[in-house]
Design an enzyme around this catalytic site. Structure first.
Site, mmCIF file in Angstrom:
data_model
loop_
_atom_site.group_PDB
_atom_site.id
_atom_site.type_symbol
_atom_site.label_atom_id
_atom_site.label_comp_id
_atom_site.label_asym_id
_atom_site.label_seq_id
_atom_site.Cartn_x
_atom_site.Cartn_y
_atom_site.Cartn_z
ATOM 1 N N HIS A 184 28.264 -42.124 155.274
ATOM 2 C CA HIS A 184 29.171 -42.046 154.125
ATOM 3 C C HIS A 184 28.634 -42.763 152.884
ATOM 4 C CE1 HIS A 184 32.777 -41.566 151.836
ATOM 5 N NE2 HIS A 184 32.776 -42.850 151.574
ATOM 6 N N ASP A 219 33.432 -36.419 150.430
ATOM 7 C CA ASP A 219 34.793 -36.968 150.381
ATOM 8 C C ASP A 219 35.805 -35.884 150.000
ATOM 9 O OD1 ASP A 219 32.736 -38.852 149.994
ATOM 10 O OD2 ASP A 219 34.087 -40.271 149.022
ATOM 11 N N ASN A 224 34.558 -45.213 154.131
ATOM 12 C CA ASN A 224 35.162 -46.532 153.908
ATOM 13 C C ASN A 224 36.682 -46.431 153.768
ATOM 14 O OD1 ASN A 224 34.583 -45.237 151.329
ATOM 15 N ND2 ASN A 224 35.298 -47.119 150.374
ATOM 16 N N HIS A 225 37.203 -45.205 153.525
ATOM 17 C CA HIS A 225 38.664 -45.037 153.435
ATOM 18 C C HIS A 225 39.312 -44.780 154.792
ATOM 19 C CE1 HIS A 225 39.621 -45.451 149.168
ATOM 20 N NE2 HIS A 225 38.342 -45.159 149.018
#
Ligand code: MN
Length: 289
Positions: A148, A39, A99-100
């Site tokens: 992820h 990330d 997920n972002h």
């Protein structure tokens, strides 16, 4: 709209065409030297470090998702430099979805506002939302399952069982999927590994409804049935790295804006090296997990 930012819209259109060919599964890759980036959440400094100092020394670069949201508010710039490099080196860069890369986080963690501010028009966000829905979820790299979040479960008569047993099941996921709504796709982006909680399978995750922790039993079942060597993922703000389940699950986090150091995982002919970008700006590499 400023020239500076409008370029990202063109890059997204171009990258989307490549993702459409890949679908939910980015493909299977083998390379001698590989870098894995977790990330970044707008940490352009880390992305630049990877491109300036690491990129030429590897044969493959894998991004594990979460390019936008949180701090610093430079998700647009981060995405722009990643996509630019990707489009210049399509066979050397793998981009996975976090997920972002979704409206369900962007509306609450800053990216929606960042886009509205930078483009002076909140409707431009629709283009990002659309683009994100085409980013693949999974790649197999040197026999590692790269994703992820983690392994998904499936409700089987009230009990959560391992939800996938091969990448063929990834390939047939609904696509594109905006949020995503498919529970398997959703958990690939949201789940976390946990050890030390006895021999449990899946447990509800504090991240919210539909998210789970998966334990050693699930990891073992998945690796046994697929023959993969392990799982490389991001998603948790660890101090560079966290190694779980006897080294079978490796977490990489690549922003130092959340109070810790950023990590970049290097693999060189199967040997692993951990690169730490510390808070004070220094960079150190360590052999092994
Ligand atoms: Mn995440």
């Amino acid at each position: 709209m400023s020239e500076e930012y409008s370029k990202v819209l063109e890059l997204m259109e171009e990258a989307k065409e490549i993702f459409k060919i890949q679908g939910p599964f980015a493909g299977e890759y083998k390379a001698r030297r590989i870098a894995f980036v977790g990330d970044t959440h707008g940490a352009v400094d880390v992305t630049q470090y990877v491109f300036n100092e690491i990129f030429d020394k590897v044969d493959l670069l894998v991004f594990l998702g979460d390019y936008v949201d949180r701090y610093p508010p430079s998700g647009v710039e981060n995405l722009m430099i990643i996509l630019e490099k990707f489009l210049q080196n399509k066979d050397k860069v793998v981009i996975l979805r976090g997920n972002h890369e979704s409206p369900i986080t962007n509306l609450y963690y800053g990216f929606y506002e960042e886009v509205a501010l930078k483009f002076g028009d909140e409707k431009v966000y629709e283009k990002f939302k659309d683009f994100f829905s085409y980013i693949p979820y999974v790649a197999i790299v040197n026999n590692y399952f790269c994703v992820h979040g983690g392994l998904p479960g499936k409700d089987n008569g009230g009990e959560m069982k391992l939800g996938i047993h091969s990448v063929d099941e990834i390939k047939s996921l609904p696509y594109p999927d905006i949020n995503p709504d498919d529970p398997i796709a959703f958990q690939l982006l949201w789940n976390d590994p946990r050890e030390g909680l006895d021999d449990f399978g899946f447990l509800p995750n504090i991240r919210g409804e539909g998210t789970f922790y998966f334990g050693e039993k699930i990891v073992k079942e998945f690796l046994d049935s697929t023959g993969y060597s392990g799982i490389i993922r991001g998603h948790e703000a660890v101090d560079g790295f966290r190694i779980d389940i006897n080294g079978k699950v490796i977490t990489v986090f690549s922003s130092r804006y959340h109070g810790q150091s950023a990590g970049v995982l290097l693999m060189d002919e199967g040997k692993i090296k951990r690169v730490y970008l510390y808070q004070d700006g220094s960079v150190k590499a360590f052999e092994g997990l």
